[in-house]
Design a protein around this motif. Structure first.
Motif, short mmCIF file in Angstrom:
data_model
loop_
_atom_site.label_atom_id
_atom_site.label_comp_id
_atom_site.label_asym_id
_atom_site.label_seq_id
_atom_site.Cartn_x
_atom_site.Cartn_y
_atom_site.Cartn_z
N GLY A 1 5.39 1.00 8.88
CA GLY A 1 4.25 1.55 8.97
C GLY A 1 3.25 1.07 10.12
O GLY A 1 3.21 -0.20 10.36
N VAL A 2 2.48 1.80 10.37
CA VAL A 2 1.26 1.41 11.57
C VAL A 2 0.43 0.13 11.08
O VAL A 2 0.03 -0.42 11.86
CB VAL A 2 0.65 2.56 12.15
CG1 VAL A 2 1.53 3.23 12.98
CG2 VAL A 2 -0.04 3.43 11.24
N CYS A 3 0.09 0.34 9.50
CA CYS A 3 -0.78 -0.73 9.22
C CYS A 3 -0.14 -2.04 9.19
O CYS A 3 -0.73 -3.08 9.81
CB CYS A 3 -1.34 -0.30 7.72
SG CYS A 3 -2.11 1.03 7.57
N ALA A 4 1.19 -2.26 8.93
CA ALA A 4 1.79 -3.38 8.66
C ALA A 4 2.13 -3.98 10.52
O ALA A 4 2.20 -5.17 10.75
CB ALA A 4 3.11 -3.55 8.07
N ALA B 1 5.39 -3.33 3.56
CA ALA B 1 5.19 -2.03 3.37
C ALA B 1 3.58 -1.67 3.29
O ALA B 1 3.31 -1.85 1.88
CB ALA B 1 6.16 -1.38 2.41
N GLY B 2 2.75 -1.81 4.04
CA GLY B 2 1.69 -1.46 3.87
C GLY B 2 0.54 -2.36 4.70
O GLY B 2 0.99 -3.38 5.22
N ARG B 3 -0.75 -2.17 4.43
CA ARG B 3 -1.81 -2.95 5.32
C ARG B 3 -1.87 -4.14 4.56
O ARG B 3 -1.66 -4.38 3.29
CB ARG B 3 -3.03 -2.25 5.27
CG ARG B 3 -3.56 -1.75 3.78
CD ARG B 3 -4.66 -0.84 3.95
NE ARG B 3 -5.01 -0.23 2.68
CZ ARG B 3 -4.42 0.75 2.41
NH1 ARG B 3 -3.45 1.44 3.12
NH2 ARG B 3 -4.65 1.33 1.20
N VAL B 4 -1.92 -5.46 5.26
CA VAL B 4 -2.04 -6.82 4.87
C VAL B 4 -3.55 -7.39 4.92
O VAL B 4 -4.18 -7.31 6.01
CB VAL B 4 -1.12 -7.65 5.74
CG1 VAL B 4 -1.22 -8.96 5.31
CG2 VAL B 4 0.30 -7.36 5.82
N ALA C 1 0.72 -1.02 -0.08
CA ALA C 1 -0.10 0.21 -0.04
C ALA C 1 0.74 1.27 -0.06
O ALA C 1 2.16 1.27 -0.51
CB ALA C 1 -1.11 0.06 1.14
N CYS C 2 0.48 2.29 0.57
CA CYS C 2 1.05 3.65 0.27
C CYS C 2 2.22 3.54 1.11
O CYS C 2 3.48 4.44 0.40
CB CYS C 2 0.33 4.63 1.07
SG CYS C 2 -1.51 4.19 1.81
N CYS C 3 2.67 2.97 2.03
CA CYS C 3 4.21 2.90 2.61
C CYS C 3 5.09 2.56 1.60
O CYS C 3 6.24 2.90 1.79
CB CYS C 3 4.12 1.86 3.76
SG CYS C 3 3.60 2.88 5.26
N ALA C 4 4.58 1.77 0.55
CA ALA C 4 5.58 1.21 -0.37
C ALA C 4 6.19 2.48 -1.19
O ALA C 4 7.43 2.14 -1.75
CB ALA C 4 5.03 0.16 -1.33
N PRO D 1 7.16 2.63 13.36
CA PRO D 1 5.79 3.41 13.31
C PRO D 1 5.89 4.51 12.14
O PRO D 1 6.83 4.64 11.34
CB PRO D 1 5.99 4.08 14.67
CG PRO D 1 7.50 4.04 14.71
CD PRO D 1 8.24 3.06 14.22
N GLY D 2 4.59 4.96 12.31
CA GLY D 2 4.50 5.98 11.12
C GLY D 2 3.47 5.90 10.13
O GLY D 2 2.94 4.75 9.87
N CYS D 3 2.86 6.91 9.55
CA CYS D 3 2.04 6.72 8.37
C CYS D 3 1.94 7.87 7.49
O CYS D 3 1.34 8.86 7.54
CB CYS D 3 0.37 6.88 9.41
SG CYS D 3 -0.79 6.67 8.00
N PRO D 4 2.78 7.65 6.51
CA PRO D 4 4.02 6.66 6.27
C PRO D 4 5.00 7.25 7.10
O PRO D 4 5.33 8.03 7.25
CB PRO D 4 4.06 6.41 4.84
CG PRO D 4 3.87 7.72 4.48
CD PRO D 4 2.81 8.54 5.28
N PRO D 5 5.98 6.21 7.38
CA PRO D 5 7.16 6.38 7.93
C PRO D 5 8.03 7.10 6.91
O PRO D 5 8.08 6.66 5.53
CB PRO D 5 8.11 5.07 8.36
CG PRO D 5 7.04 4.03 7.98
CD PRO D 5 5.76 4.61 7.48
#
Ligand code: SF4
Length: 181
Positions: A101-104, A73-76, A36-39, A130-134
């Motif tokens: 990231g917080v989602c992962a 990197a991102g929500r699963v 997701a966006c963290c990528a 942590p972080g959204c996104p780091p």
């Protein structure tokens, strides 16, 4: 007075574990696994500005069989969880995981039925970021902290306990324990 004083100049004493740790931490190859966006921030860290190559990490592999670091990197999603586990199982030992990231790390703001509430329900995690996104600087900081962990890991002792705990969680969640083939 130490032993070093009795050695000829140019001789350095160390252990095999220290040498292996140095080699492993300076040549980690990440598996490409952006969800997701963290990528986007992970990709940014791989660019020339942040220069992952100075840590021997410029090669993001398309095949898990040539990778020893998984960056989640991102929500699963629940549907992606067995796929993620299969990719993890296909990576050779020893291997490491960063939850980016917080989602992962915990599901983040997606506290619902569709999203896994932390990728450590599926694979053992070495570093939570942590972080959204780091930002890429935070990712680099996590990589350097992981390097310390890799350097100080004893040979053959990597995460046996953590694997057991993760597999217990997976069994509770009824996720398939897929083969490595
Ligand atoms: S932590 Fe934020 S940026 Fe990262 S995947 Fe979740 S919502 Fe996107």
């Amino acid at each position: 007075m130490g032993l070093e004083e009795k050695l000829p100049s140019g001789i350095l004493l160390t252990t095999v574990e220290q040498i292996v740790g140095l080699a492993r931490k300076t040549s980690m190859w990440p598996a490409t696994f952006g969800l997701a966006c963290c990528a986007i921030e992970m990709m940014s860290a791989g660019g020339p500005h942040y220069d992952l190559a100075r840590f021997g990490m410029e090669k993001f592999g398309a095949t898990p069989r040539q990778a020893d670091l998984m960056v989640v990197a991102g929500r699963v999603s629940q549907k992606m969880a067995p796929v993620l586990r299969q990719i993890y199982d296909q990576m050779p030992e020893p291997k490491w995981v960063i939850a980016m990231g917080v989602c992962a790390s915990s599901g983040g703001m997606f506290n619902n039925y569709a999203i896994v509430q932390g990728v450590d329900h599926v694979v053992p995690v070495d570093m939570y970021l942590p972080g959204c996104p780091p930002r890429p600087e935070m990712f680099l900081d996590a990589v350097l902290k992981l390097h310390d962990k890799v350097q100080n890991t004893k040979l053959g002792a990597h995460r046996e306990q953590e694997i057991t705990e993760t597999e217990e969680r997976m069994l509770r969640r009824s996720l398939p324990l897929v083969s490595k083939d």
